[in-house]
Write a protein that holds these residues in place. Structure first.
Motif, mmCIF file in Angstrom:
data_model
loop_
_atom_site.group_PDB
_atom_site.id
_atom_site.type_symbol
_atom_site.label_atom_id
_atom_site.label_comp_id
_atom_site.label_asym_id
_atom_site.label_seq_id
_atom_site.Cartn_x
_atom_site.Cartn_y
_atom_site.Cartn_z
ATOM 1 N N ARG A 142 6.536 -25.423 -20.911
ATOM 2 C CA ARG A 142 5.858 -25.650 -19.678
ATOM 3 C C ARG A 142 4.492 -24.845 -19.698
ATOM 4 O O ARG A 142 4.292 -23.778 -19.812
ATOM 5 N N LEU A 143 3.361 -25.565 -19.140
ATOM 6 C CA LEU A 143 2.301 -24.966 -19.163
ATOM 7 C C LEU A 143 1.965 -24.422 -17.792
ATOM 8 O O LEU A 143 2.370 -25.212 -16.605
ATOM 9 N N VAL A 144 1.891 -23.121 -17.463
ATOM 10 C CA VAL A 144 1.733 -22.629 -16.211
ATOM 11 C C VAL A 144 0.453 -22.963 -15.433
ATOM 12 O O VAL A 144 -0.697 -22.897 -16.134
ATOM 13 N N PHE A 145 0.614 -23.199 -14.012
ATOM 14 C CA PHE A 145 -0.545 -23.749 -13.361
ATOM 15 C C PHE A 145 -0.592 -22.925 -12.203
ATOM 16 O O PHE A 145 0.580 -22.861 -11.679
ATOM 17 N N LYS A 146 -1.632 -22.548 -11.424
ATOM 18 C CA LYS A 146 -1.521 -21.525 -10.336
ATOM 19 C C LYS A 146 -2.704 -22.480 -9.588
ATOM 20 O O LYS A 146 -3.675 -22.526 -9.998
ATOM 21 N N GLY A 147 -2.501 -22.891 -8.281
ATOM 22 C CA GLY A 147 -3.478 -23.520 -7.475
ATOM 23 C C GLY A 147 -4.009 -24.860 -8.438
ATOM 24 O O GLY A 147 -5.258 -24.866 -7.921
ATOM 25 N N ASP A 148 -3.502 -25.417 -8.883
ATOM 26 C CA ASP A 148 -3.839 -26.864 -9.741
ATOM 27 C C ASP A 148 -4.839 -26.295 -10.805
ATOM 28 O O ASP A 148 -5.516 -27.299 -11.331
ATOM 29 N N LYS A 149 -4.704 -24.990 -11.273
ATOM 30 C CA LYS A 149 -5.449 -24.863 -12.476
ATOM 31 C C LYS A 149 -4.612 -24.221 -13.472
ATOM 32 O O LYS A 149 -3.621 -23.335 -13.008
ATOM 33 N N PRO A 150 -4.974 -24.419 -14.761
ATOM 34 C CA PRO A 150 -4.135 -23.848 -15.667
ATOM 35 C C PRO A 150 -4.353 -22.142 -15.892
ATOM 36 O O PRO A 150 -5.651 -21.864 -15.810
ATOM 37 N N THR A 151 -3.385 -21.332 -16.175
ATOM 38 C CA THR A 151 -3.648 -19.961 -16.274
ATOM 39 C C THR A 151 -3.686 -19.658 -17.636
ATOM 40 O O THR A 151 -4.142 -18.780 -18.216
ATOM 41 N N GLY A 152 -3.517 -20.964 -18.597
ATOM 42 C CA GLY A 152 -3.920 -20.326 -20.183
ATOM 43 C C GLY A 152 -2.560 -19.822 -20.632
ATOM 44 O O GLY A 152 -2.188 -19.926 -22.042
ATOM 45 N N GLU A 153 -1.516 -19.878 -19.868
ATOM 46 C CA GLU A 153 -0.266 -19.416 -20.614
ATOM 47 C C GLU A 153 0.755 -20.584 -20.608
ATOM 48 O O GLU A 153 0.747 -21.648 -19.969
ATOM 49 N N TYR A 154 1.714 -20.604 -21.490
ATOM 50 C CA TYR A 154 2.709 -21.493 -21.522
ATOM 51 C C TYR A 154 4.128 -20.927 -21.972
ATOM 52 O O TYR A 154 3.946 -19.531 -22.422
ATOM 53 N N GLU A 155 5.217 -21.464 -21.733
ATOM 54 C CA GLU A 155 6.545 -20.818 -22.012
ATOM 55 C C GLU A 155 7.601 -21.737 -22.394
ATOM 56 O O GLU A 155 7.500 -23.056 -22.160
ATOM 57 N N ASP A 156 8.396 -21.543 -23.226
ATOM 58 C CA ASP A 156 9.555 -22.328 -23.767
ATOM 59 C C ASP A 156 10.233 -22.972 -22.535
ATOM 60 O O ASP A 156 10.717 -22.183 -21.790
ATOM 61 N N PHE A 157 10.425 -24.380 -22.530
ATOM 62 C CA PHE A 157 11.432 -24.867 -21.520
ATOM 63 C C PHE A 157 12.576 -25.360 -22.487
ATOM 64 O O PHE A 157 13.653 -25.149 -21.847
ATOM 65 N N MET A 158 12.431 -26.108 -23.458
ATOM 66 C CA MET A 158 13.645 -26.380 -24.151
ATOM 67 C C MET A 158 13.462 -26.303 -25.430
ATOM 68 O O MET A 158 12.581 -26.780 -26.189
ATOM 69 N N THR A 159 14.457 -25.537 -26.186
ATOM 70 C CA THR A 159 14.409 -25.345 -27.662
ATOM 71 C C THR A 159 15.710 -25.531 -28.179
ATOM 72 O O THR A 159 16.426 -26.196 -27.758
ATOM 73 N N GLY A 160 15.821 -25.280 -29.688
ATOM 74 C CA GLY A 160 16.855 -25.235 -30.311
ATOM 75 C C GLY A 160 17.132 -26.503 -31.296
ATOM 76 O O GLY A 160 18.095 -26.767 -31.704
ATOM 77 N N PHE A 161 15.797 -26.923 -31.546
ATOM 78 C CA PHE A 161 16.092 -28.099 -32.519
ATOM 79 C C PHE A 161 15.834 -27.587 -34.003
ATOM 80 O O PHE A 161 16.093 -28.829 -34.935
ATOM 81 N N VAL A 162 15.609 -26.454 -34.300
ATOM 82 C CA VAL A 162 15.468 -25.774 -35.581
ATOM 83 C C VAL A 162 16.943 -25.332 -36.240
ATOM 84 O O VAL A 162 17.274 -24.338 -35.555
ATOM 85 N N LEU A 163 17.362 -25.836 -37.100
ATOM 86 C CA LEU A 163 18.606 -25.538 -37.269
ATOM 87 C C LEU A 163 18.481 -24.108 -38.508
ATOM 88 O O LEU A 163 19.366 -23.147 -38.789
ATOM 89 N N SER A 164 17.573 -24.340 -39.510
ATOM 90 C CA SER A 164 16.940 -23.402 -40.285
ATOM 91 C C SER A 164 15.516 -23.477 -40.838
ATOM 92 O O SER A 164 15.120 -24.532 -40.548
#
Length: 179
Positions: A142-164
């Motif tokens: 998820r790219l974080v936006f504040k007031g319709d502008k990107p903050t430059g930050e992103y965070e994991d939303f859905m993970t778990g696809f890598v087994l090894s």
């Protein structure tokens, strides 16, 4: 090279919107500003951590660097001195992402099903690396936006696809927002 073009619905009036966007993926319009956005798979074979992938508003008339430069005025070492006239014209993207994550799709969220601070954010699929010592990507962020502008930050939303280190069970490609 690597132009984003626009046309009238009948195919006429071709116009160059922006240049230097190598592998511009998942183009979409911001739901509030109406501005064009995409995610970019940057070039390969410059190391595990170079260059960053990114998401950006596609600004009219902007030059994003490909194939001569990446992330502002960083020259591609495989093309030394090829276009010094363009070095100071490279547009810096809005959100940097870890190198070789392979972002493929972006979708803005305006719904009410998630917490209120998700509204106005963008979701990006990261297909995952193929040429990196340690895997990266293989998730939805998820790219974080504040007031319709990107903050430059992103965070994991859905993970778990890598087994090894040698096995994955999924590589996200597309994302859509539905009721």
């Amino acid at each position: 090279p690597a132009n984003v073009l626009s046309f009238d619905p009948d195919g006429r009036n071709e116009k160059v919107v922006a240049t230097g966007l190598g592998n511009c993926q998942g183009m979409t319009l911001h739901p509030v500003t109406g501005r064009l956005w995409c995610v970019v798979n940057e070039r390969d074979e410059l190391g595990d951590n170079t260059p960053f992938e990114y998401a950006t508003e596609v600004k009219e008339g902007a030059f994003y660097g490909w194939p001569w430069y990446y992330i502002a005025g960083h020259e591609d070492p495989r093309k030394p001195g090829a276009r010094p006239d363009l070095k100071d014209q490279v547009t810096v993207p809005d959100v940097f992402m870890q190198a070789h994550s392979a972002p493929l799709q972006i979708a803005f969220y305006q719904g009410t099903e998630f917490p209120a601070d998700y509204r106005g954010s963008a979701f990006v699929t990261m297909h995952g690396s193929w040429n990196r010592g340690k895997r990266t990507g293989y998730k939805v962020v998820r790219l974080v936006f504040k007031g319709d502008k990107p903050t430059g930050e992103y965070e994991d939303f859905m993970t778990g696809f890598v087994l090894s280190d040698t096995e994955v069970w999924g590589r996200p490609v597309g994302v859509a927002v539905a009721a």
